[in-house]
Scaffold this active site. Structure first.
Site, short mmCIF file in Angstrom:
data_model
loop_
_atom_site.label_atom_id
_atom_site.label_comp_id
_atom_site.label_asym_id
_atom_site.label_seq_id
_atom_site.Cartn_x
_atom_site.Cartn_y
_atom_site.Cartn_z
N HIS A 110 49.03 33.96 46.62
CA HIS A 110 49.33 33.56 45.75
C HIS A 110 50.20 32.11 45.57
O HIS A 110 50.70 31.42 44.42
CB HIS A 110 50.39 34.23 43.82
CG HIS A 110 49.03 35.21 43.26
ND1 HIS A 110 49.52 35.89 42.24
CD2 HIS A 110 48.24 35.76 43.51
CE1 HIS A 110 48.40 36.48 42.11
NE2 HIS A 110 48.00 36.66 42.79
N HIS A 272 40.77 42.86 47.70
CA HIS A 272 40.10 43.42 47.03
C HIS A 272 40.59 44.82 47.82
O HIS A 272 39.57 46.20 47.20
CB HIS A 272 39.66 43.11 45.96
CG HIS A 272 40.58 42.21 45.01
ND1 HIS A 272 39.61 42.23 43.60
CD2 HIS A 272 41.20 41.84 45.03
CE1 HIS A 272 40.37 41.23 42.73
NE2 HIS A 272 41.65 41.41 43.74
#
EC number: 1.11.1.21
Length: 742
Positions: A110, A272
């Site tokens: 991020h 993920h």
């Protein structure tokens, strides 16, 4: 970009992001404050952006040398400390599965993932995640805890490691600590000390999506689907759980970060493979973001009133997904789970849309993060299913299911690109783990010859001035080559001489036919010079283009009665077409360049605002922007050789005539009836036509701050200062990409 949702459901949760964010209806209302000039006159050029990040806000001082401090750092010791941190669980924010790896991967992702290719803004290169608004974006919920967990490491190593380097290095270390072999890592990011003013979207509420028009057309240059998100909504577009529609959003937003389908699929599937999302309970129990949190929370936000608020009770996104049976280990299990089950739509404990393996399949095969005796059913996000349902992503990921080594390689390369996309050429990277230059880093060859010295420079200047090329041609070509630079992501510039390659050689702003003639002449001078030299001395075309501009400026100064030498440092090399990604470079094409009085047809934004944007990209101050405009007009360097703003009867002489005549009260201006964005100046007494101009020219007489700067250069005693300041600003632009000189 998405079709209407074919799945009927009860409603949308407010808690949505690509990975995590709490339910926050809108930013905290602003307190009463005095009105600024910007409030009163919002259409005036915003010049403050040209003076951001001044030394006055930097506690390290003007003489701080991060490269020198980093050279003292024991990077292996730093790496050990960061990896040790991964399994040192703290009671105030316990580690899922006893490992902070997933949290730190998300933090690094991020930090870097705000990058957008359209204007080069965002990215992890300055540590901006520490400040508003990014530190309080819904998508960055709980990353305040990750940064606090890192503080002991930062505290230990101090000025030898920047926050911006540490924030992205932590994710790299997290991957390696869980068994993944990374592609490499480069340090060299320097911190900012105040928030950046970046246009993140038109909305004034978190998760607003007023950025769309038509058939879900995302406004440029934005790279996320909603305010406060990094990429897309993991529940699907606007919370609609439609994997195929979500794939459309994914492709658009990742593409705007310069990622293709393979890189996009690799990042989602690879990221993920680790960790989990957090939605243990009602998202309405989550408190305000860091910037709105009570002072006693000391910069930590999103305090939850659900249970203990941490560990098994943590709420971040409202989604409660553990992707794999091995969430702290690199393997192929994400794809195995994705393709190993059929999926049905369910809701998390917080009421967010997610997917669970059908008919209880796989129950108990997924571990609980805090209870080793408990097991869970396999779960996925809507955006995870996009990798299986979208035909293009499915083709890629299904192959990886059978070829995990290819998946690992693609994820390693995509992760490296993600973390470094905004850092510019590899010559800016520091540390022992920097791999060879990649195509997306806009590589240029190393210097493989002796550089020209003073005598060769003088001889080449003579050849250039005797070539028949005009001062205007020399200056315009050098400017066109160097002014592609973007300080936001350190791309572009004169090094590489890419002005002779596609796509730059064909840009309208570069007047391709005229440019070709100039380059042919300079290339002939280069060939004649190089073939006549002994001892390995050569000149690159990149250097020769800049040298030609310097020769033109010197000649123009002489025409005005000034004997000056424009600084010149050789060392640029010539890139090949194979080293130039045409699609990637296309985004550097200027929509406007006020320095050449160019405005792309149909452009809706004011030309004067786009001038400030161009100056910002060139790292210019307002005085530098001002003196360059005046000088380039005097040098007759306009696009298409228009006379707009050429307020002089002696063009190609480096005079301050632009400022003198602009401020002359004997001239009256009005909009031209025959041309858009053009103004006509006539004699106040006789009405005779005198000049033509654009808004870029006239703003230096209209805007009070710019007029004050113009007055400095319009006085009777300003000629010498004008020439000196122009040469200094010119030299700055010519060397913006010379990171080897820093």
């Amino acid at each position: 970009m998405s079709d209407s949702c074919p799945v009927a459901h009860e409603g949308n949760t407010r808690s949505t992001s690509e990975s995590e964010n709490p339910a926050i209806p809108s930013p905290t209302p602003t307190a009463h404050r005095p009105r600024t000039n910007r409030d009163w006159w919002p259409n005036q050029p915003e010049l403050s952006v040209l003076h951001a990040h001044s030394s006055k806000s930097n506690p390290m001082g003007e003489n701080f040398d991060y490269t020198a401090e980093f050279a003292k750092l024991d990077v292996e010791a730093l790496k050990r400390d960061v990896i040790d941190l991964m399994t040192d669980s703290q009671d105030w924010w316990p580690a899922d599965f006893g490992h902070y790896g997933g949290l730190f991967i998300r933090m690094s992702w991020h930090a870097a993932g705000t990058y957008r290719i359209a204007d080069g803004r965002g990215g992890g290169g300055q540590g901006a995640q520490r400040f508003a608004p990014l530190n309080s974006w819904p998508d960055n919920a709980s990353l305040d805890k990750a940064r606090r967990l890192l503080w002991p490491v930062k505290q230990k190593y101090g000025k030898q490691i920047s926050w911006s380097d540490l924030l992205v290095f932590a994710g790299n270390c997290a991957l390696e600590s869980m068994g993944f072999k990374t592609f490499g890592f480069g340090f060299g990011r320097e911190d900012i000390w105040e928030p950046e003013e970046i246009y993140w979207g038109p909305e004034d509420t978190w998760l607003g999506d007023e950025r769309y028009s038509g058939d879900r057309d995302l406004s440029g240059p934005l790279g996320a689907v909603q305010m406060g998100l990094i990429y897309v909504n993991p529940e699907g577009p606007n919370g609609q759980p439609d994997p195929l529609a979500a794939a459309r959003d994914i492709r658009e937003t990742f593409g705007r970060m310069a990622m293709n389908d393979i890189e996009t699929a690799a990042l989602i599937a690879g990221g993920h493979t680790f960790g989990k999302t957090h939605g243990a309970g009602d998202a309405d129990l989550v408190g305000p973001e860091p910037e709105a949190a009570p002072i006693e929370q000391q910069g930590l936000g999103w305090k939850s009133a659900y249970g203990t608020g941490v560990g098994k009770d943590a709420i971040t996104s409202g989604l409660e997904v553990v992707w794999t049976p091995t969430p702290t280990k690199w393997d192929n299990s994400f794809l195995e789970v994705l393709y190993g089950y059929e999926w049905e739509l369910t809701k998390s404990p917080a009421g967010a849309w997610q997917w669970t393996a059908k008919d209880g399949a796989g129950a108990g095969t997924i571990p609980d993060p805090f209870d080793s005796s408990a097991g869970r059913a396999p779960t996925m996000l809507t955006t995870d299913l996009s990798l299986r349902i979208d035909p293009a992503y499915e083709k890629i990921t299904r192959r990886w299911l059978d070829h995990p080594e290819e998946f690992a390689e693609e994820f390693a390369k995509a992760w490296y690109k993600l973390l470094h996309r905004d850092m510019g050429p590899v010559t800016r990277y520091l540390g022992p783990w920097v791999p060879e230059a990649q195509l997306w880093q806009d590589p240029v060859p190393a210097v493989d010859h002796q550089l020209i010295g003073d005598s060769e420079i003088a001889a080449l200047k003579g050849k250039i001035l005797d070539s028949g090329l005009s001062i205007s041609q020399l200056v315009s070509t050098a400017w066109a080559s160097a002014a592609t630079f973007r300080g936001t992501d350190m791309r572009g510039g004169a090094n590489g001489a890419r002005i002779r390659l596609a796509p730059q050689k064909d840009w309208e702003i570069n007047s391709p036919a005229e440019l070709s003639k100039v380059l042919q002449t300079l290339e002939q001078i280069q060939q004649d010079f190089n073939s006549s030299q002994s001892g390995g001395v050569k000149v690159s075309l990149a250097d020769l283009i800049v040298l030609a501009g310097a020769a033109g400026v010197e000649k123009a100064a002489k025409n005005a009665g000034h004997d000056i030498t424009v600084p010149f440092t050789p060392g640029r090399t010539d890139a090949s077409q194979e080293q130039t990604d045409v699609e990637s470079f296309a985004v550097l094409e200027p929509r406007a360049d006020g320095f050449r009085n160019y405005l792309r047809p149909g452009e809706k934004l004011p030309a004067e605002a786009l001038l400030v944007e161009r100056a910002y990209m060139l790292n210019l101050t307002a005085p530098e922007m001002t003196v360059l405009i005046g000088g380039l007009r005097a040098l007759n360097a306009n696009f298409g050789q228009t006379g707009h703003g050429v307020f002089t009867d002696r063009p190609e002489s480096l005079t301050n005539d632009f400022f003198v005549n602009l401020l002359d009260m004997g001239t009256v201006w009005k909009g031209a009836a025959s041309a858009e964005n053009v103004y006509e100046g006539s004699d106040r007494v006789t009405g005779d036509a005198k000049w033509t101009a654009t808004a870029v020219d006239l703003v230096f007489g209209s805007n009070s701050q710019l007029r004050a700067l113009a007055e400095v250069y319009a006085t009777d005693d300003a000629q010498q200062k004008f020439v000196q300041d122009f040469v200094s600003a010119w030299d700055k632009v010519m060397n913006l990409d010379r990171f080897d000189l820093d």
